[in-house]
Design a protein around this motif. Structure first.
Motif, PDB file in Angstrom:
ATOM      1  N   VAL A 178       0.871  -1.174   0.000  1.00 29.67           N
ATOM      2  CA  VAL A 178       0.000   0.000   0.000  1.00 29.67           C
ATOM      3  C   VAL A 178       0.905   1.221   0.000  1.00 29.67           C
ATOM      4  O   VAL A 178       1.788   1.347   0.849  1.00 29.67           O
ATOM      5  CB  VAL A 178      -0.912   0.039   1.239  1.00 29.67           C
ATOM      6  N   LEU A 179       0.698   2.104  -0.973  1.00 30.90           N
ATOM      7  CA  LEU A 179       1.425   3.360  -1.034  1.00 30.90           C
ATOM      8  C   LEU A 179       0.444   4.499  -0.812  1.00 30.90           C
ATOM      9  O   LEU A 179      -0.586   4.568  -1.493  1.00 30.90           O
ATOM     10  CB  LEU A 179       2.060   3.572  -2.411  1.00 30.90           C
ATOM     11  N   GLU A 180       0.749   5.388   0.112  1.00 27.49           N
ATOM     12  CA  GLU A 180       0.020   6.643   0.236  1.00 27.49           C
ATOM     13  C   GLU A 180       0.979   7.719  -0.230  1.00 27.49           C
ATOM     14  O   GLU A 180       2.098   7.836   0.291  1.00 27.49           O
ATOM     15  CB  GLU A 180      -0.429   6.902   1.665  1.00 27.49           C
ATOM     16  N   VAL A 181       0.552   8.473  -1.244  1.00 25.39           N
ATOM     17  CA  VAL A 181       1.456   9.410  -1.900  1.00 25.39           C
ATOM     18  C   VAL A 181       0.884  10.822  -1.917  1.00 25.39           C
ATOM     19  O   VAL A 181      -0.326  11.022  -1.820  1.00 25.39           O
ATOM     20  CB  VAL A 181       1.775   8.952  -3.345  1.00 25.39           C
ATOM     21  N   GLU A 182       1.794  11.790  -2.066  1.00 25.38           N
ATOM     22  CA  GLU A 182       1.395  13.186  -2.264  1.00 25.38           C
ATOM     23  C   GLU A 182       0.695  13.306  -3.614  1.00 25.38           C
ATOM     24  O   GLU A 182       0.945  12.505  -4.525  1.00 25.38           O
ATOM     25  CB  GLU A 182       2.623  14.086  -2.242  1.00 25.38           C
ATOM     26  N   GLY A 183      -0.118  14.329  -3.756  1.00 25.81           N
ATOM     27  CA  GLY A 183      -0.833  14.548  -5.012  1.00 25.81           C
ATOM     28  C   GLY A 183       0.072  14.693  -6.216  1.00 25.81           C
ATOM     29  O   GLY A 183      -0.304  14.349  -7.332  1.00 25.81           O
ATOM     30  N   SER A 184       1.293  15.171  -6.018  1.00 25.13           N
ATOM     31  CA  SER A 184       2.217  15.395  -7.133  1.00 25.13           C
ATOM     32  C   SER A 184       3.039  14.146  -7.487  1.00 25.13           C
ATOM     33  O   SER A 184       3.827  14.164  -8.432  1.00 25.13           O
ATOM     34  CB  SER A 184       3.177  16.533  -6.786  1.00 25.13           C
ATOM     35  N   PHE A 185       2.854  13.052  -6.757  1.00 24.97           N
ATOM     36  CA  PHE A 185       3.629  11.830  -6.991  1.00 24.97           C
ATOM     37  C   PHE A 185       3.368  11.264  -8.383  1.00 24.97           C
ATOM     38  O   PHE A 185       2.243  11.282  -8.876  1.00 24.97           O
ATOM     39  CB  PHE A 185       3.263  10.769  -5.951  1.00 24.97           C
ATOM     40  N   SER A 186       4.431  10.733  -9.001  1.00 25.56           N
ATOM     41  CA  SER A 186       4.252   9.981 -10.244  1.00 25.56           C
ATOM     42  C   SER A 186       5.239   8.816 -10.263  1.00 25.56           C
ATOM     43  O   SER A 186       6.377   8.942  -9.807  1.00 25.56           O
ATOM     44  CB  SER A 186       4.450  10.864 -11.484  1.00 25.56           C
ATOM     45  N   PHE A 187       4.776   7.682 -10.781  1.00 25.56           N
ATOM     46  CA  PHE A 187       5.640   6.504 -10.892  1.00 25.56           C
ATOM     47  C   PHE A 187       6.784   6.769 -11.858  1.00 25.56           C
ATOM     48  O   PHE A 187       7.894   6.273 -11.661  1.00 25.56           O
ATOM     49  CB  PHE A 187       4.838   5.281 -11.339  1.00 25.56           C
ATOM     50  N   GLU A 188       6.536   7.563 -12.890  1.00 23.18           N
ATOM     51  CA  GLU A 188       7.576   7.891 -13.873  1.00 23.18           C
ATOM     52  C   GLU A 188       8.714   8.651 -13.203  1.00 23.18           C
ATOM     53  O   GLU A 188       9.889   8.356 -13.422  1.00 23.18           O
ATOM     54  CB  GLU A 188       7.000   8.704 -15.037  1.00 23.18           C
ATOM     55  N   ARG A 189       8.366   9.648 -12.381  1.00 19.72           N
ATOM     56  CA  ARG A 189       9.384  10.438 -11.671  1.00 19.72           C
ATOM     57  C   ARG A 189      10.153   9.555 -10.692  1.00 19.72           C
ATOM     58  O   ARG A 189      11.381   9.623 -10.602  1.00 19.72           O
ATOM     59  CB  ARG A 189       8.728  11.606 -10.943  1.00 19.72           C
ATOM     60  N   LYS A 190       9.440   8.687  -9.967  1.00 19.19           N
ATOM     61  CA  LYS A 190      10.109   7.794  -9.017  1.00 19.19           C
ATOM     62  C   LYS A 190      11.060   6.850  -9.753  1.00 19.19           C
ATOM     63  O   LYS A 190      12.183   6.629  -9.301  1.00 19.19           O
ATOM     64  CB  LYS A 190       9.099   6.986  -8.209  1.00 19.19           C
ATOM     65  N   THR A 191      10.640   6.308 -10.881  1.00 19.93           N
ATOM     66  CA  THR A 191      11.503   5.417 -11.659  1.00 19.93           C
ATOM     67  C   THR A 191      12.765   6.134 -12.092  1.00 19.93           C
ATOM     68  O   THR A 191      13.874   5.583 -11.999  1.00 19.93           O
ATOM     69  CB  THR A 191      10.746   4.864 -12.878  1.00 19.93           C
ATOM     70  N   LYS A 192      12.619   7.383 -12.552  1.00 21.37           N
ATOM     71  CA  LYS A 192      13.782   8.157 -12.983  1.00 21.37           C
ATOM     72  C   LYS A 192      14.727   8.414 -11.803  1.00 21.37           C
ATOM     73  O   LYS A 192      15.940   8.265 -11.928  1.00 21.37           O
ATOM     74  CB  LYS A 192      13.334   9.479 -13.607  1.00 21.37           C
ATOM     75  N   MET A 193      14.155   8.770 -10.653  1.00 22.75           N
ATOM     76  CA  MET A 193      14.967   9.003  -9.461  1.00 22.75           C
ATOM     77  C   MET A 193      15.706   7.721  -9.069  1.00 22.75           C
ATOM     78  O   MET A 193      16.899   7.757  -8.753  1.00 22.75           O
ATOM     79  CB  MET A 193      14.088   9.480  -8.298  1.00 22.75           C
ATOM     80  N   ASP A 194      14.991   6.596  -9.086  1.00 30.03           N
ATOM     81  CA  ASP A 194      15.590   5.317  -8.690  1.00 30.03           C
ATOM     82  C   ASP A 194      16.700   4.895  -9.648  1.00 30.03           C
ATOM     83  O   ASP A 194      17.735   4.384  -9.224  1.00 30.03           O
ATOM     84  CB  ASP A 194      14.521   4.216  -8.637  1.00 30.03           C
ATOM     85  N   THR A 195      16.475   5.114 -10.926  1.00 31.85           N
ATOM     86  CA  THR A 195      17.464   4.746 -11.939  1.00 31.85           C
ATOM     87  C   THR A 195      18.769   5.498 -11.739  1.00 31.85           C
ATOM     88  O   THR A 195      19.844   4.961 -11.993  1.00 31.85           O
ATOM     89  CB  THR A 195      16.896   5.023 -13.354  1.00 31.85           C
ATOM     90  N   ASN A 196      18.671   6.737 -11.261  1.00 25.75           N
ATOM     91  CA  ASN A 196      19.853   7.576 -11.072  1.00 25.75           C
ATOM     92  C   ASN A 196      20.444   7.499  -9.660  1.00 25.75           C
ATOM     93  O   ASN A 196      21.306   8.303  -9.316  1.00 25.75           O
ATOM     94  CB  ASN A 196      19.514   9.033 -11.414  1.00 25.75           C
ATOM     95  N   ASN A 197      19.966   6.550  -8.854  1.00 28.67           N
ATOM     96  CA  ASN A 197      20.434   6.428  -7.479  1.00 28.67           C
ATOM     97  C   ASN A 197      21.140   5.074  -7.320  1.00 28.67           C
ATOM     98  O   ASN A 197      20.493   4.039  -7.278  1.00 28.67           O
ATOM     99  CB  ASN A 197      19.247   6.538  -6.520  1.00 28.67           C
TER     100      ASN A 197
END
Length: 111
Positions: A57-76
């Motif tokens: 279960v994920l509770e996220v901010e309104g501005s959250f996006s899976f695309e942005r998270k994937t990009k962040m994860d890829t660069n970490n």
């Protein structure tokens, strides 16, 4: 603040010792992973287990996006290290695309 919830599932390899090790690792998730989760806009994350099935279960901010998270994860690099380690335990679901582990569940009923 507006929030949204997502529900995902994943399967572990059906091996009791691997499942026990996976659970143990999640009792002490690396601080860099916790930081990356929070930095992506996830307010709360819960993972549940039954047999070799995981439910998140994920509770996220309104501005959250899976695309942005994937990009962040890829660069970490630390997230990439964690994800590589998790593949030791997780397995690709038959309906998943290559490289996908966690799949979104479709809401089909709400009271």
């Amino acid at each position: 603040m507006e929030t949204k919830k997502y529900y995902l599932f994943c399967d572990l390899k059906d091996d009791e010792s691997l499942i026990a090790e996976y659970k143990q690792l999640h009792k002490n998730v690396w601080p860099e992973i916790i930081k990356s989760i929070k930095d992506s806009g996830i307010i709360n994350m819960e993972i549940y287990n039954k047999g070799n099935r995981l439910f998140m279960v994920l509770e996220v901010e309104g501005s959250f996006s899976f695309e942005r998270k994937t990009k962040m994860d890829t660069n970490n690099p630390k997230v990439q290290e964690w994800e590589s380690l998790m593949w030791k335990f997780q397995q690709k679901l038959p309906m998943a695309n290559q490289g996908e582990k966690w799949l979104l569940l479709e809401e089909i009923f709400k009271l």
